[in-house]
Design an enzyme around this catalytic site. Structure first.
Site, PDB file in Angstrom:
ATOM      1  N   ASP A   1       0.859  -1.179   0.000  1.00 26.59           N
ATOM      2  CA  ASP A   1       0.000   0.000   0.000  1.00 26.59           C
ATOM      3  C   ASP A   1       0.895   1.229   0.000  1.00 26.59           C
ATOM      4  OD1 ASP A   1      -1.632   2.134   0.435  1.00 26.59           O
ATOM      5  OD2 ASP A   1      -2.685   1.268   2.165  1.00 26.59           O
TER       6      ASP A   1
ATOM      7  N   ASP B   1      -6.093   5.698   4.576  1.00 24.87           N
ATOM      8  CA  ASP B   1      -4.656   5.807   4.833  1.00 24.87           C
ATOM      9  C   ASP B   1      -4.224   5.240   6.184  1.00 24.87           C
ATOM     10  OD1 ASP B   1      -4.996   7.219   2.473  1.00 24.87           O
ATOM     11  OD2 ASP B   1      -3.456   8.692   2.957  1.00 24.87           O
TER      12      ASP B   1
ATOM     13  N   HIS C   1      -5.131  11.713  13.921  1.00 21.48           N
ATOM     14  CA  HIS C   1      -6.141  11.586  12.856  1.00 21.48           C
ATOM     15  C   HIS C   1      -7.312  10.686  13.228  1.00 21.48           C
ATOM     16  CE1 HIS C   1      -3.624  13.780  10.145  1.00 21.48           C
ATOM     17  NE2 HIS C   1      -2.637  12.911  10.257  1.00 21.48           N
TER      18      HIS C   1
ATOM     19  N   HIS D   1       0.382  17.459   9.296  1.00 17.07           N
ATOM     20  CA  HIS D   1      -0.993  17.133   8.886  1.00 17.07           C
ATOM     21  C   HIS D   1      -1.980  17.714   9.885  1.00 17.07           C
ATOM     22  CE1 HIS D   1       1.533  13.856   7.150  1.00 17.07           C
ATOM     23  NE2 HIS D   1       0.747  14.064   6.087  1.00 17.07           N
TER      24      HIS D   1
HETATM   25  C1  SS9 Z   1       1.090   9.065   1.308  1.00 21.43           C
HETATM   26  C2  SS9 Z   1      -0.223   9.575   1.812  1.00 21.43           C
HETATM   27  C3  SS9 Z   1      -0.302   9.338   3.267  1.00 21.43           C
HETATM   28  C4  SS9 Z   1      -1.559   9.807   5.262  1.00 21.43           C
HETATM   29  C5  SS9 Z   1      -0.591  10.508   6.094  1.00 21.43           C
HETATM   30  C6  SS9 Z   1      -0.844  10.324   7.552  1.00 21.43           C
HETATM   31  C7  SS9 Z   1       0.175  11.021   8.390  1.00 21.43           C
HETATM   32  C8  SS9 Z   1      -0.061  10.918   9.807  1.00 21.43           C
HETATM   33  N1  SS9 Z   1       1.576   9.804   0.157  1.00 21.43           N
HETATM   34  N2  SS9 Z   1      -1.380  10.023   3.865  1.00 21.43           N
HETATM   35  S1  SS9 Z   1       0.977  11.914  10.782  1.00 21.43           S
HETATM   36 ZN    ZN Z   2       1.670  13.932  10.056  1.00 24.88          ZN
END
Ligand code: SS9
Ligand code: ZN
Length: 669
Positions: free
Chosen positions: A20, A92, A135, A174
């Site tokens: 993934d 994700d 998240h 994020h």
């Molecule tokens: C990868 C996309 C990832 C989720 C990122 C979650 C970070 C948590 N290009 N997206 S700190």
């Molecule tokens: Zn992050």
């Protein structure tokens, strides 16, 4: 009063079991490299090691639904196929048979940290955990997160420790939408987050991550979002947001506890953030928060996916929690146009809620929120290409500088009848006149005593510059004479750049220079507007330094950004008699100034101010200022005057900018 470090290898024992691309960066090595860096640098040995525990069901339910918890509970028994299937309903994130166990430990680590800090076992601390938390939502895993560690910790602190106000600072790159949703209508928890946004083009692509989501109902004003609409943000952009948004709001909010969603994907080299702030910036971000809530700060790891910048950033954070001198924030550029645009929008969206932002400017004339989609579409293709190239480029940056502690943390020069406070070391220098002053004596200087005082000050400053001494405290009978004596020659003789902060009135200052070797900032009730120049900045408050709200506003919004831009090699803090500043504000000021010049702050006070020696010494030793009492609201006229002053100074001092109009686009790093 130490620093807690919570870590357990168990939390490295889960990983992605299938292909993934969205999840492949969340690897166990994130934790091992971070911990190993702490061990190798000797930092872990200096911390109080505290074991994690599993969060209980009841604790997890503080931020999650029963249905969700029950569903996650089944994951350890699932087959690979079942796990994949289960994972599909969320975004994700991935599951593994051991992730439920780790998620309980991650949340429990945050709770152990809160307990240790709230019971006074330690002053502050950090928990290195996986999976991250910010998240995850009430009933959903998301963005590598299973349980919302920090949200659970905030609820727990309120419930178990009776904490009234919690500040959550999310410096991960994020948006921690899970934390926002949890506290959106709760005025007892202030959530602050900056995040890569790119006009909603960046994950998690939410409308509610923008600056105009300020909280709901009673919680309006207690959710602060700073969207980054471009990549490549630098140290100056981060610091500017801290000085002009987060800190004013945080000081006005007056938290009893600070929780940090400590994600380091906001550092240079990170494949997710694509920002350019260097790891040492986290030393400053940490330090700037350490005088809130009486120093009660708990950092909990979130993201961070570059296995070089992550451990460096973690070490910078821990070293600061331990109280080591700060690295010099060298080479700051001016904040970029896009950052200023965001800054202006956030300040304007929040000015109705916070008296410290009341006089902030309007939004930029073109509302960046409404042009969101249009802009994003236009820039698509072109920007994305450039971004990829840049991300591929940045593989190297200098190692953060060493931060050696001086053998003497704080030295004092006191009259005989004043006892040397605990922890300070009496400064003894030879009776001989300092060589730089000897010539003056031959020339027949009139005041021998003053000359001797200045000579001893010089000796002390020299030892600061060689890092034999950290900070210094000097009590003298004639503060004006000493200041004049010292400043007349000091800059050219010994120090490149002196930041002089004068608290209270001072009559003639005609010895000040305008060559940039000293920057003089004075806070008093005197109106010296006419004398102002780039290097002489009088800040006038109607009630002078006794007005706590005005004082702290001036310190956060003017002094800090000026000091960051000036980057002094020495800070001279002068407290003139009758300045009216109260001890707690004075300690805040000292605490904040210790972030400059590698901690080399020299405090001058008049002999008859003995009662303030104790609090001054405590602050110079790096002890946190006592928790603030709730501040008065800022005086209307003072607020306007400060805003005008900042506006006028911002042509000379770029870190004072709070609006984007008239600024030029700068190239990212
Ligand atoms: C990868 C996309 C990832 C989720 C990122 C979650 C970070 C948590 N290009 N997206 S700190
Ligand atoms: Zn992050």
């Amino acid at each position: 009063m130490g620093t807690a470090l919570i870590y357990d290898e168990e939390m490295t024992k889960y990983k992605l079991l299938w292909v993934d691309p969205a999840c492949k960066i969340e690897v166990p090595e994130r934790l091992t490299v971070s911990y190993e860096a702490l061990v190798r640098s000797g930092l872990s040995d200096r911390c109080v090691s505290i074991p994690p525990r599993e969060a209980t069901d009841a604790e997890i339910l503080l931020a999650h639904s029963e249905e969700y918890l029950e569903a996650v509970k089944k994951t350890p028994y699932m087959t690979l196929e079942d796990l994949k299937e289960f994972t599909l309903q969320y975004g994700d994130v991935y599951f593994h048979p051991n992730i439920y166990h780790c998620a309980k430990l991650a949340a429990g680590s945050a709770l152990q940290l809160v307990d240790s800090v709230m019971t006074g076992k330690v002053r502050n601390g950090i928990a290195l955990v996986r999976p991250p938390g910010h998240h995850s939502m009430r009933s959903a895993a998301n963005g590598f997160c299973v349980f919302n560690n920090v949200a659970i910790a905030a609820q727990y602190a309120k419930q178990k420790h009776g904490v009234k106000r919690v500040l959550i600072v999310d410096w991960d790159i994020h948006h921690g939408q899970g934390v926002q949703y949890c506290f959106e209508d709760d005025p007892s928890v202030l959530y602050y987050s900056w995040h890569r946004y790119e006009h909603q083009k960046f994950w998690p692509n939410l409308r509610e991550s923008d600056y105009d989501s300020v909280g709901k109902g009673n919680g309006a004003g207690f959710n602060v979002n700073v969207p980054w609409n471009k990549v490549g943000m630098e140290n100056s952009d981060y610091l500017s947001i801290f000085c002009h948004v987060l800190l004013p709001v945080a000081y006005e909010f007056c938290p009893d506890l600070v929780l940090v969603c400590a994600g380091f994907d906001s550092a240079i080299g990170d494949p997710e953030g694509e920002m350019c702030a260097t790891p040492d910036i986290f030393a400053h971000l940490t330090h700037l928060l350490m005088n809130l809530a009486g120093g009660k700060l708990c950092a909990v790891l979130e993201g961070g996916y570059n296995l070089t910048s992550l451990p460096q950033s973690v070490c910078q954070t821990v070293q600061t929690l331990l109280g080591d001198p700060l690295p010099q924030p060298a080479g700051l550029r001016s904040p970029c146009k896009s950052a200023l645009e965001s800054l202006q929008c956030v300040r304007s969206a929040h000015r109705r809620y916070w008296s410290f932002l009341k006089h902030a400017a309007n939004q930029p004339s073109t509302d960046i929120s409404t042009k969101r989609i249009k802009l994003a579409n236009e820039e698509e293709g072109k920007t994305e290409m450039a971004v990829e190239e840049r991300a591929a480029e940045i593989k190297e940056w200098p190692e953060p500088p060493e931060r050696p502690s001086p053998p003497v943390r704080c030295a004092s020069l006191l009259p005989e009848d004043v006892a040397c406070p605990d922890g300070l070391k009496l400064f003894s220098s030879s009776k001989d006149l300092h060589p730089l002053l000897a010539s003056k004596l031959q020339n027949g200087a009139d005041d021998q005593d003053a000359l001797i005082t200045v000579s001893r000050l010089y000796a002390m400053i020299e030892k600061m510059l060689t890092n034999e001494i950290g900070s210094g405290l000097v009590l003298i009978s004639d503060i004006s004479a000493a200041m004049m004596g010292a400043l007349q020659d000091l800059p050219s003789d010994l120090v490149d750049r002196v930041l002089v902060v004068c608290v209270g009135k001072e009559k003639d200052l005609n010895y000040l220079t305008t060559d940039g070797k000293m920057l003089f900032v004075q806070i008093s009730d005197e109106d010296k507007e006419k004398e102002k120049n780039k290097y002489f900045i009088p800040v006038s408050l109607k009630k002078g330094c006794s007005d706590t709200a005005g004082f702290i506003q001036a310190v956060l919004g003017l002094l800090l950004p000026l000091a960051y831009e000036y980057d002094p090699t020495l800070v001279l803090l002068v407290r003139t008699p009758g300045s009216g500043v109260d001890d707690s504000m004075w300690q805040q000021l000292i605490g904040l100034l210790l972030g400059f010049a590698k901690g080399h702050t020299l405090v001058l006070m008049q002999t008859n101010e003995k009662v303030h020696v104790g609090p001054t010494a405590s602050a110079l030793l790096g002890r946190p200022a006592p928790p603030l009492l709730e501040l008065q609201t800022l005086d209307q006229e003072d607020g306007e005057a400060l805003e005008r002053l900042r506006e006028r100074l911002q042509t000379d001092w770029k870190m004072l900018q709070t609006t984007s109009e008239g600024t030029e686009e700068t190239l990212p790093c």
